[in-house]
Design a protein around this motif. Sequence first.
Motif, PDB file in Angstrom:
ATOM      1  N   GLN A   1     -16.930   5.901  -8.416  1.00  0.00           N
ATOM      2  CA  GLN A   1     -16.316   4.589  -8.598  1.00  0.00           C
ATOM      3  C   GLN A   1     -14.846   4.825  -8.929  1.00  0.00           C
ATOM      4  OE1 GLN A   1     -17.656   1.917 -11.710  1.00  0.00           O
ATOM      5  NE2 GLN A   1     -17.004   0.200 -10.474  1.00  0.00           N
ATOM      6  N   CYS A   2     -13.972   4.240  -8.140  1.00  0.00           N
ATOM      7  CA  CYS A   2     -12.536   4.418  -8.322  1.00  0.00           C
ATOM      8  C   CYS A   2     -12.086   3.695  -9.592  1.00  0.00           C
ATOM      9  CB  CYS A   2     -11.781   3.878  -7.112  1.00  0.00           C
ATOM     10  SG  CYS A   2      -9.993   4.025  -7.254  1.00  0.00           S
ATOM     11  N   PRO A   3     -11.379   4.392 -10.482  1.00  0.00           N
ATOM     12  CA  PRO A   3     -10.895   3.733 -11.690  1.00  0.00           C
ATOM     13  C   PRO A   3      -9.759   2.753 -11.421  1.00  0.00           C
ATOM     14  CG  PRO A   3     -10.125   5.994 -11.604  1.00  0.00           C
ATOM     15  CD  PRO A   3     -11.064   5.812 -10.449  1.00  0.00           C
ATOM     16  N   ASN A   4      -9.117   2.864 -10.261  1.00  0.00           N
ATOM     17  CA  ASN A   4      -7.998   1.975  -9.929  1.00  0.00           C
ATOM     18  C   ASN A   4      -8.456   0.663  -9.298  1.00  0.00           C
ATOM     19  OD1 ASN A   4      -6.200   3.926 -10.836  1.00  0.00           O
ATOM     20  ND2 ASN A   4      -6.067   4.875  -8.825  1.00  0.00           N
ATOM     21  N   CYS A   5      -9.216   0.767  -8.198  1.00  0.00           N
ATOM     22  CA  CYS A   5      -9.593  -0.449  -7.459  1.00  0.00           C
ATOM     23  C   CYS A   5     -11.068  -0.829  -7.635  1.00  0.00           C
ATOM     24  CB  CYS A   5      -9.259  -0.283  -5.981  1.00  0.00           C
ATOM     25  SG  CYS A   5     -10.300   0.903  -5.108  1.00  0.00           S
ATOM     26  N   ARG A   6     -11.849   0.010  -8.355  1.00  0.00           N
ATOM     27  CA  ARG A   6     -13.273  -0.217  -8.641  1.00  0.00           C
ATOM     28  C   ARG A   6     -14.173  -0.103  -7.412  1.00  0.00           C
ATOM     29  NH1 ARG A   6     -13.363   1.179 -13.427  1.00  0.00           N
ATOM     30  NH2 ARG A   6     -15.332   0.190 -13.788  1.00  0.00           N
ATOM     31  N   HIS A   7     -13.662   0.407  -6.304  1.00  0.00           N
ATOM     32  CA  HIS A   7     -14.468   0.621  -5.103  1.00  0.00           C
ATOM     33  C   HIS A   7     -15.536   1.680  -5.407  1.00  0.00           C
ATOM     34  CE1 HIS A   7     -15.373   0.825  -0.828  1.00  0.00           C
ATOM     35  NE2 HIS A   7     -15.296   2.141  -0.891  1.00  0.00           N
ATOM     36  N   THR A   8     -16.755   1.506  -4.884  1.00  0.00           N
ATOM     37  CA  THR A   8     -17.830   2.476  -5.089  1.00  0.00           C
ATOM     38  C   THR A   8     -18.246   3.062  -3.748  1.00  0.00           C
ATOM     39  OG1 THR A   8     -19.519   0.760  -4.978  1.00  0.00           O
ATOM     40  CG2 THR A   8     -18.704   1.354  -7.169  1.00  0.00           C
ATOM     41  N   TRP A   9     -18.632   4.340  -3.748  1.00  0.00           N
ATOM     42  CA  TRP A   9     -19.112   5.002  -2.539  1.00  0.00           C
ATOM     43  C   TRP A   9     -19.938   6.213  -2.940  1.00  0.00           C
ATOM     44  CZ3 TRP A   9     -14.418   5.736  -4.641  1.00  0.00           C
ATOM     45  CH2 TRP A   9     -13.913   7.017  -4.759  1.00  0.00           C
TER      46      TRP A   9
ATOM     47  N   ASP B   1     -13.133  13.716  -5.387  1.00  0.00           N
ATOM     48  CA  ASP B   1     -12.988  13.075  -4.082  1.00  0.00           C
ATOM     49  C   ASP B   1     -11.789  12.129  -4.125  1.00  0.00           C
ATOM     50  OD1 ASP B   1     -13.539  12.503  -1.464  1.00  0.00           O
ATOM     51  OD2 ASP B   1     -15.473  11.579  -1.823  1.00  0.00           O
ATOM     52  N   THR B   2     -11.471  11.576  -2.967  1.00  0.00           N
ATOM     53  CA  THR B   2     -10.386  10.606  -2.818  1.00  0.00           C
ATOM     54  C   THR B   2     -10.986   9.257  -2.466  1.00  0.00           C
ATOM     55  OG1 THR B   2      -8.883  12.331  -2.067  1.00  0.00           O
ATOM     56  CG2 THR B   2      -8.284  10.076  -1.522  1.00  0.00           C
ATOM     57  N   CYS B   3     -10.511   8.192  -3.088  1.00  0.00           N
ATOM     58  CA  CYS B   3     -11.019   6.850  -2.821  1.00  0.00           C
ATOM     59  C   CYS B   3     -10.698   6.454  -1.378  1.00  0.00           C
ATOM     60  CB  CYS B   3     -10.390   5.853  -3.795  1.00  0.00           C
ATOM     61  SG  CYS B   3     -10.895   4.138  -3.479  1.00  0.00           S
ATOM     62  N   PRO B   4     -11.700   6.033  -0.626  1.00  0.00           N
ATOM     63  CA  PRO B   4     -11.444   5.621   0.750  1.00  0.00           C
ATOM     64  C   PRO B   4     -10.745   4.260   0.859  1.00  0.00           C
ATOM     65  CG  PRO B   4     -13.765   5.359   0.234  1.00  0.00           C
ATOM     66  CD  PRO B   4     -13.127   6.010  -0.948  1.00  0.00           C
ATOM     67  N   SER B   5     -10.669   3.545  -0.252  1.00  0.00           N
ATOM     68  CA  SER B   5     -10.061   2.218  -0.235  1.00  0.00           C
ATOM     69  C   SER B   5      -8.576   2.260  -0.590  1.00  0.00           C
ATOM     70  CB  SER B   5     -10.811   1.292  -1.190  1.00  0.00           C
ATOM     71  OG  SER B   5     -10.264   0.003  -1.175  1.00  0.00           O
ATOM     72  N   CYS B   6      -8.250   2.870  -1.731  1.00  0.00           N
ATOM     73  CA  CYS B   6      -6.849   2.863  -2.184  1.00  0.00           C
ATOM     74  C   CYS B   6      -6.211   4.245  -2.156  1.00  0.00           C
ATOM     75  CB  CYS B   6      -6.745   2.260  -3.578  1.00  0.00           C
ATOM     76  SG  CYS B   6      -7.368   3.337  -4.890  1.00  0.00           S
ATOM     77  N   THR B   7      -6.935   5.250  -1.726  1.00  0.00           N
ATOM     78  CA  THR B   7      -6.511   6.656  -1.613  1.00  0.00           C
ATOM     79  C   THR B   7      -6.119   7.306  -2.939  1.00  0.00           C
ATOM     80  OG1 THR B   7      -4.214   6.161  -1.015  1.00  0.00           O
ATOM     81  CG2 THR B   7      -5.797   6.353   0.799  1.00  0.00           C
ATOM     82  N   ALA B   8      -6.641   6.808  -4.065  1.00  0.00           N
ATOM     83  CA  ALA B   8      -6.459   7.500  -5.342  1.00  0.00           C
ATOM     84  C   ALA B   8      -7.151   8.859  -5.227  1.00  0.00           C
ATOM     85  CB  ALA B   8      -7.051   6.684  -6.476  1.00  0.00           C
ATOM     86  N   ARG B   9      -6.555   9.887  -5.830  1.00  0.00           N
ATOM     87  CA  ARG B   9      -7.072  11.245  -5.676  1.00  0.00           C
ATOM     88  C   ARG B   9      -7.733  11.765  -6.944  1.00  0.00           C
ATOM     89  NH1 ARG B   9      -3.288  14.597  -1.792  1.00  0.00           N
ATOM     90  NH2 ARG B   9      -5.001  15.983  -2.237  1.00  0.00           N
ATOM     91  N   ASP B  10      -8.507  12.837  -6.771  1.00  0.00           N
ATOM     92  CA  ASP B  10      -9.140  13.580  -7.865  1.00  0.00           C
ATOM     93  C   ASP B  10     -10.084  12.733  -8.711  1.00  0.00           C
ATOM     94  OD1 ASP B  10      -7.835  15.913  -7.109  1.00  0.00           O
ATOM     95  OD2 ASP B  10      -6.096  15.457  -8.364  1.00  0.00           O
ATOM     96  N   ILE B  11     -10.898  11.929  -8.063  1.00  0.00           N
ATOM     97  CA  ILE B  11     -11.878  11.098  -8.756  1.00  0.00           C
ATOM     98  C   ILE B  11     -13.156  11.921  -8.933  1.00  0.00           C
ATOM     99  CG2 ILE B  11     -13.246   8.983  -8.636  1.00  0.00           C
ATOM    100  CD1 ILE B  11     -10.911   7.830  -6.935  1.00  0.00           C
ATOM    101  N   VAL B  12     -13.643  11.967 -10.146  1.00  0.00           N
ATOM    102  CA  VAL B  12     -14.865  12.727 -10.440  1.00  0.00           C
ATOM    103  C   VAL B  12     -16.081  11.828 -10.218  1.00  0.00           C
ATOM    104  CG1 VAL B  12     -13.737  14.293 -12.058  1.00  0.00           C
ATOM    105  CG2 VAL B  12     -14.738  12.182 -12.882  1.00  0.00           C
ATOM    106  N   PRO B  13     -17.226  12.414  -9.874  1.00  0.00           N
ATOM    107  CA  PRO B  13     -18.425  11.605  -9.652  1.00  0.00           C
ATOM    108  C   PRO B  13     -18.873  10.888 -10.917  1.00  0.00           C
ATOM    109  CG  PRO B  13     -18.768  13.870  -8.914  1.00  0.00           C
ATOM    110  CD  PRO B  13     -17.463  13.829  -9.614  1.00  0.00           C
ATOM    111  N   ALA B  14     -19.316   9.662 -10.757  1.00  0.00           N
ATOM    112  CA  ALA B  14     -19.894   8.911 -11.869  1.00  0.00           C
ATOM    113  C   ALA B  14     -21.338   9.345 -12.093  1.00  0.00           C
ATOM    114  CB  ALA B  14     -19.826   7.410 -11.580  1.00  0.00           C
ATOM    115  N   GLU B  15     -21.989   9.808 -11.026  1.00  0.00           N
ATOM    116  CA  GLU B  15     -23.385  10.244 -11.108  1.00  0.00           C
ATOM    117  C   GLU B  15     -23.663  11.222  -9.984  1.00  0.00           C
ATOM    118  OE1 GLU B  15     -27.858   8.316 -11.148  1.00  0.00           O
ATOM    119  OE2 GLU B  15     -26.128   7.021 -11.358  1.00  0.00           O
ATOM    120  N   SER B  16     -24.507  12.209 -10.251  1.00  0.00           N
ATOM    121  CA  SER B  16     -24.909  13.185  -9.237  1.00  0.00           C
ATOM    122  C   SER B  16     -26.414  13.359  -9.289  1.00  0.00           C
ATOM    123  CB  SER B  16     -24.244  14.535  -9.485  1.00  0.00           C
ATOM    124  OG  SER B  16     -22.864  14.447  -9.323  1.00  0.00           O
TER     125      SER B  16
END
Length: 64
Positions: free
Chosen positions: A30-38, A3-18
Amino acid sequence: MKDTCPSCTARDIVPAESRRRGDLVVDGYQCPNCRHTWAVTRDLTAYSELHARRAERRTRRTAA
């Protein structure tokens, strides 16, 4: 799915949990760049058979 981070638009983020809930898969990110969670909920009936098989993989909870 990635997915893409809705906060900083970092791309190709894999799920931390499913987690699977019936025909739904809930992916937590959880975005590795800005730490935003969704979280994203996906209806497996809307995806191909390939995605449905991926979601049926055993998780730690079901493996125990």
